[in-house]
Every structure is written in structure tokens, then in C-alpha cells.
Design a protein around this motif. Structure first.
Motif, PDB file in Angstrom:
ATOM      1  N   ASP A 121       0.659  -1.582  -0.357  1.00 42.11           N
ATOM      2  CA  ASP A 121       0.241  -0.088  -0.341  1.00 42.11           C
ATOM      3  C   ASP A 121       1.009   1.015   0.234  1.00 42.11           C
ATOM      4  OD1 ASP A 121      -2.050   2.159   0.284  1.00 42.11           O
ATOM      5  OD2 ASP A 121      -2.415   0.804   2.650  1.00 42.11           O
ATOM      6  N   PHE A 122       1.030   1.926  -1.025  1.00 40.56           N
ATOM      7  CA  PHE A 122       1.473   3.382  -0.752  1.00 40.56           C
ATOM      8  C   PHE A 122       0.979   4.585  -0.838  1.00 40.56           C
ATOM      9  CE2 PHE A 122       3.715   0.198  -4.291  1.00 40.56           C
ATOM     10  CZ  PHE A 122       4.488   0.116  -3.974  1.00 40.56           C
ATOM     11  N   THR A 123       0.013   4.385  -0.633  1.00 43.23           N
ATOM     12  CA  THR A 123      -1.113   5.392   0.357  1.00 43.23           C
ATOM     13  C   THR A 123      -0.121   6.836   1.362  1.00 43.23           C
ATOM     14  OG1 THR A 123      -3.326   4.318   0.010  1.00 43.23           O
ATOM     15  CG2 THR A 123      -3.329   6.658   1.381  1.00 43.23           C
ATOM     16  N   ASN A 124       0.746   6.089   2.107  1.00 44.40           N
ATOM     17  CA  ASN A 124       1.437   7.103   2.849  1.00 44.40           C
ATOM     18  C   ASN A 124       2.617   7.819   1.959  1.00 44.40           C
ATOM     19  OD1 ASN A 124      -0.114   6.727   4.707  1.00 44.40           O
ATOM     20  ND2 ASN A 124       1.150   5.097   6.273  1.00 44.40           N
ATOM     21  N   LEU A 125       2.949   6.760   1.096  1.00 41.76           N
ATOM     22  CA  LEU A 125       3.904   7.534   0.815  1.00 41.76           C
ATOM     23  C   LEU A 125       3.548   8.192  -0.949  1.00 41.76           C
ATOM     24  CD1 LEU A 125       6.403   4.405  -0.060  1.00 41.76           C
ATOM     25  CD2 LEU A 125       6.405   5.932   1.542  1.00 41.76           C
ATOM     26  N   PHE A 126       2.485   8.551  -1.178  1.00 37.75           N
ATOM     27  CA  PHE A 126       1.951   8.808  -1.662  1.00 37.75           C
ATOM     28  C   PHE A 126       1.450  10.547  -1.610  1.00 37.75           C
ATOM     29  CE2 PHE A 126       0.938   5.953  -5.185  1.00 37.75           C
ATOM     30  CZ  PHE A 126       1.593   5.976  -6.036  1.00 37.75           C
ATOM     31  N   SER A 158       3.125  11.927   0.780  1.00 39.32           N
ATOM     32  CA  SER A 158       4.454  12.107   1.144  1.00 39.32           C
ATOM     33  C   SER A 158       5.234  12.019   2.385  1.00 39.32           C
ATOM     34  CB  SER A 158       4.826  14.036   0.591  1.00 39.32           C
ATOM     35  OG  SER A 158       4.442  14.608  -0.544  1.00 39.32           O
ATOM     36  N   SER A 159       4.400  10.874   2.803  1.00 33.47           N
ATOM     37  CA  SER A 159       5.522  10.255   4.153  1.00 33.47           C
ATOM     38  C   SER A 159       6.728   9.791   3.787  1.00 33.47           C
ATOM     39  CB  SER A 159       4.011   9.015   4.347  1.00 33.47           C
ATOM     40  OG  SER A 159       5.288   8.163   5.603  1.00 33.47           O
ATOM     41  N   SER A 160       7.391   9.856   4.911  1.00 39.22           N
ATOM     42  CA  SER A 160       9.351  10.027   4.847  1.00 39.22           C
ATOM     43  C   SER A 160       9.069   8.307   5.264  1.00 39.22           C
ATOM     44  CB  SER A 160      10.016  11.094   5.830  1.00 39.22           C
ATOM     45  OG  SER A 160       9.130  10.475   7.000  1.00 39.22           O
ATOM     46  N   GLU A 161       8.065   7.426   5.421  1.00 37.29           N
ATOM     47  CA  GLU A 161       8.678   6.536   5.537  1.00 37.29           C
ATOM     48  C   GLU A 161       9.145   5.086   4.586  1.00 37.29           C
ATOM     49  OE1 GLU A 161       4.965   3.513   6.065  1.00 37.29           O
ATOM     50  OE2 GLU A 161       3.633   5.434   5.741  1.00 37.29           O
ATOM     51  N   ILE A 162       9.216   4.044   5.184  1.00 37.17           N
ATOM     52  CA  ILE A 162      10.180   3.311   4.527  1.00 37.17           C
ATOM     53  C   ILE A 162       9.389   1.971   4.102  1.00 37.17           C
ATOM     54  CG2 ILE A 162      12.467   1.729   3.406  1.00 37.17           C
ATOM     55  CD1 ILE A 162      13.819   4.488   5.118  1.00 37.17           C
ATOM     56  N   ILE A 163       8.569   1.614   3.530  1.00 38.61           N
ATOM     57  CA  ILE A 163       8.519  -0.163   3.971  1.00 38.61           C
ATOM     58  C   ILE A 163       9.201  -1.027   2.564  1.00 38.61           C
ATOM     59  CG2 ILE A 163       5.920  -1.545   2.407  1.00 38.61           C
ATOM     60  CD1 ILE A 163       5.075   1.223   1.957  1.00 38.61           C
ATOM     61  N   ASN A 164       9.662  -1.968   4.563  1.00 40.77           N
ATOM     62  CA  ASN A 164      10.564  -2.416   3.514  1.00 40.77           C
ATOM     63  C   ASN A 164       9.586  -4.019   3.505  1.00 40.77           C
ATOM     64  OD1 ASN A 164      13.076  -2.016   4.694  1.00 40.77           O
ATOM     65  ND2 ASN A 164      12.221  -1.537   6.078  1.00 40.77           N
ATOM     66  N   VAL A 165      10.202  -4.839   1.900  1.00 39.84           N
ATOM     67  CA  VAL A 165      10.222  -5.502   1.905  1.00 39.84           C
ATOM     68  C   VAL A 165      10.850  -7.146   2.091  1.00 39.84           C
ATOM     69  CG1 VAL A 165       9.074  -7.002  -0.441  1.00 39.84           C
ATOM     70  CG2 VAL A 165       9.129  -4.661  -0.218  1.00 39.84           C
ATOM     71  N   ASP A 166      10.360  -7.830   2.533  1.00 37.97           N
ATOM     72  CA  ASP A 166      11.098  -9.199   3.213  1.00 37.97           C
ATOM     73  C   ASP A 166      10.425 -10.526   2.956  1.00 37.97           C
ATOM     74  OD1 ASP A 166      13.389 -11.523   3.573  1.00 37.97           O
ATOM     75  OD2 ASP A 166      14.150 -10.423   4.780  1.00 37.97           O
ATOM     76  N   TYR A 167      10.608 -10.654   1.573  1.00 36.55           N
ATOM     77  CA  TYR A 167       9.249 -11.868   1.809  1.00 36.55           C
ATOM     78  C   TYR A 167       9.643 -13.482   0.486  1.00 36.55           C
ATOM     79  CZ  TYR A 167       6.761 -11.584  -2.651  1.00 36.55           C
ATOM     80  OH  TYR A 167       6.207 -11.468  -4.129  1.00 36.55           O
ATOM     81  N   ILE A 168       9.096 -14.634   1.045  1.00 33.77           N
ATOM     82  CA  ILE A 168       9.238 -15.583  -0.373  1.00 33.77           C
ATOM     83  C   ILE A 168       8.299 -15.504  -1.560  1.00 33.77           C
ATOM     84  CG2 ILE A 168      10.147 -17.815  -0.666  1.00 33.77           C
ATOM     85  CD1 ILE A 168      11.542 -17.522   1.566  1.00 33.77           C
ATOM     86  N   TYR A 210      10.048   3.718  -0.656  1.00 30.83           N
ATOM     87  CA  TYR A 210      10.739   4.747  -0.290  1.00 30.83           C
ATOM     88  C   TYR A 210      10.220   5.993  -1.152  1.00 30.83           C
ATOM     89  CZ  TYR A 210      14.568   4.989  -2.610  1.00 30.83           C
ATOM     90  OH  TYR A 210      15.194   4.473  -3.679  1.00 30.83           O
ATOM     91  N   GLN A 211       9.653   6.983  -0.761  1.00 30.60           N
ATOM     92  CA  GLN A 211       9.842   8.280  -1.457  1.00 30.60           C
ATOM     93  C   GLN A 211      10.110   9.322  -1.291  1.00 30.60           C
ATOM     94  OE1 GLN A 211       8.599  12.257  -0.934  1.00 30.60           O
ATOM     95  NE2 GLN A 211       8.214  11.617   0.759  1.00 30.60           N
ATOM     96  N   LYS A 212      11.028  10.262  -2.309  1.00 28.94           N
ATOM     97  CA  LYS A 212      12.106  10.764  -2.548  1.00 28.94           C
ATOM     98  C   LYS A 212      11.514  12.217  -3.268  1.00 28.94           C
ATOM     99  CE  LYS A 212      16.451   9.548  -1.977  1.00 28.94           C
ATOM    100  NZ  LYS A 212      17.850   9.505  -2.601  1.00 28.94           N
ATOM    101  N   VAL A 213      11.364  13.499  -2.548  1.00 24.33           N
ATOM    102  CA  VAL A 213      10.857  14.871  -3.657  1.00 24.33           C
ATOM    103  C   VAL A 213      10.246  14.663  -4.039  1.00 24.33           C
ATOM    104  CG1 VAL A 213      11.741  16.293  -5.112  1.00 24.33           C
ATOM    105  CG2 VAL A 213      13.595  14.815  -3.357  1.00 24.33           C
ATOM    106  N   GLY A 214       8.783  13.981  -3.152  1.00 21.34           N
ATOM    107  CA  GLY A 214       8.204  13.458  -4.173  1.00 21.34           C
ATOM    108  C   GLY A 214       7.135  12.465  -5.093  1.00 21.34           C
ATOM    109  N   ILE A 215       8.932  11.802  -5.130  1.00 23.69           N
ATOM    110  CA  ILE A 215       8.562  10.538  -6.596  1.00 23.69           C
ATOM    111  C   ILE A 215       8.943   9.167  -5.268  1.00 23.69           C
ATOM    112  CG2 ILE A 215      10.028   9.315  -8.048  1.00 23.69           C
ATOM    113  CD1 ILE A 215      10.581  12.421  -9.099  1.00 23.69           C
ATOM    114  N   VAL A 216       8.037   7.699  -6.016  1.00 29.79           N
ATOM    115  CA  VAL A 216       7.937   6.862  -5.011  1.00 29.79           C
ATOM    116  C   VAL A 216       8.911   5.869  -5.721  1.00 29.79           C
ATOM    117  CG1 VAL A 216       6.018   5.329  -4.250  1.00 29.79           C
ATOM    118  CG2 VAL A 216       5.708   7.688  -4.079  1.00 29.79           C
TER     119      VAL A 216
END
Length: 167
Positions: free
Chosen positions: A4-9, A11-21, A46-52
Motif C-alpha cells: 500500500d503506497f498511500t502514505n508514500l503518495f 509525502s510520508s518519509s516512511e520506508i516500506i521494507n519488503v522481505d518475503y518469499i 520509499y519516497q524522495k522529493v515526491g517520487i515513490v
């Protein structure tokens, strides 16, 4: 797996870590499933300067058959996947390979990984670059043994073969 990229869109500075099989029993290469152990997917969104951004590394072991000699193959593959996530494309006619358009701010990661693995794998899987294949007459694996079959000569070139006969 859904991302879910809602927070990143927003402009949240959170990072969504992905680690799965990634495991998909319906994933096919030719007529069989070569991913017996699945594919390990690690990375982050992640989001940087408005780009996800979505940066992933995909590792998997391929279990299958050589397309030339039918020997068993076990190979390790690894590739990086770097995409920009957008809600819509400004110009719908453009085809940007580095962009992924998400609906409702969500991305089905399983679908993306399955598609990317299919694109990454070669059209012909060979046990090695120098694979000699099978004899077309007797079916012997030419990588392991020599065959004693006489080579057929194209009738149009038969006259030339007489030049090769030593007296």
C-alpha cells in the motif's frame, strides 16, 4: 503480497521494507514450475522529493531441463528491480518501462515478481553454453557419449562429398 503506497503518495518519509518469499504453484516456464523453493524478494519502497521508488532484489534457484539435451538443470539467478510507482501516467500513449501504475494506491507484488521473472529468464534454457544436444537419429546425449550414426548428406551436395573422400 499487497503493498500500500498511500502514505508514500502523501509525502510520508516512511520506508516500506519488503522481505518475503514469492511462491506460486501456477508459475510456469514452458510446461513445468522451475521455482521449487520460491524466490527470495528483498528491498524497500520509499519516497524522495515526491517520487515513490520501489527497489527490489530477486534471488531464486531454477530447477528444470536443458532445452537441447534434456539434462536436469539447477541454476541460481539474481536480478535487481528498480521502478518508479505512479498513480497515473500523464501521457497514456507512452510506454515507460521504469514506471508502474498502481490502482487504489496498491500493488500486487506477486503479480509483479511473476511477470519480471518470466521476462528475466532466457527463451532457451541450456545446461551450458556448449551443449551439443541429442543425436537426431539414435537419441544419445552428445555431451556424454559419441554416437556412431552416419551423417546424412544433403542430396544436392552429394557430388561435393566425393571430393572429401581420400584415396
Amino acid at each position: 503480497m499487497q503493498l500500500d503506497f498511500t502514505n508514500l503518495f502523501n509525502s510520508s518519509s516512511e520506508i516500506i521494507n519488503v522481505d518475503y518469499i514469492f511462491c506460486d504453484d501456477e508459475f510456469l516456464y514452458g510446461t513445468y514450475n522451475p521455482l521449487k523453493n520460491g524466490a527470495v524478494v528483498k528491498g524497500k519502497a520509499y519516497q524522495k522529493v515526491g517520487i515513490v521508488y520501489l527497489d527490489l532484489e530477486v534471488n531464486f534457484d531454477f530447477y528444470g531441463l536443458c532445452d537441447r539435451c534434456a539434462d536436469d538443470i539447477e541454476k541460481h539467478f539474481s536480478f535487481d528491480l528498480n521502478k518508479i510507482i505512479v498513480q497515473r501516467m500523464e501521457n497514456e500513449n507512452d510506454d515507460y518501462d521504469n514506471y508502474i501504475v498502481v490502482e487504489n494506491n496498491k500493488l500486487d507484488l506477486d503479480e509483479l515478481i511473476s511477470e519480471e521473472i518470466q521476462l528475466f529468464l532466457p527463451a532457451k534454457m541450456l545446461c551450458n553454453e556448449d551443449c551439443k544436444g541429442l543425436c537426431q537419429k539414435c537419441g544419445k546425449n552428445l555431451n556424454h557419449e559419441k554416437c556412431e550414426c552416419a551423417k546424412e548428406i544433403d542430396p544436392r551436395l552429394a557430388a561435393l562429398s566425393d571430393l572429401l573422400i581420400e584415396e
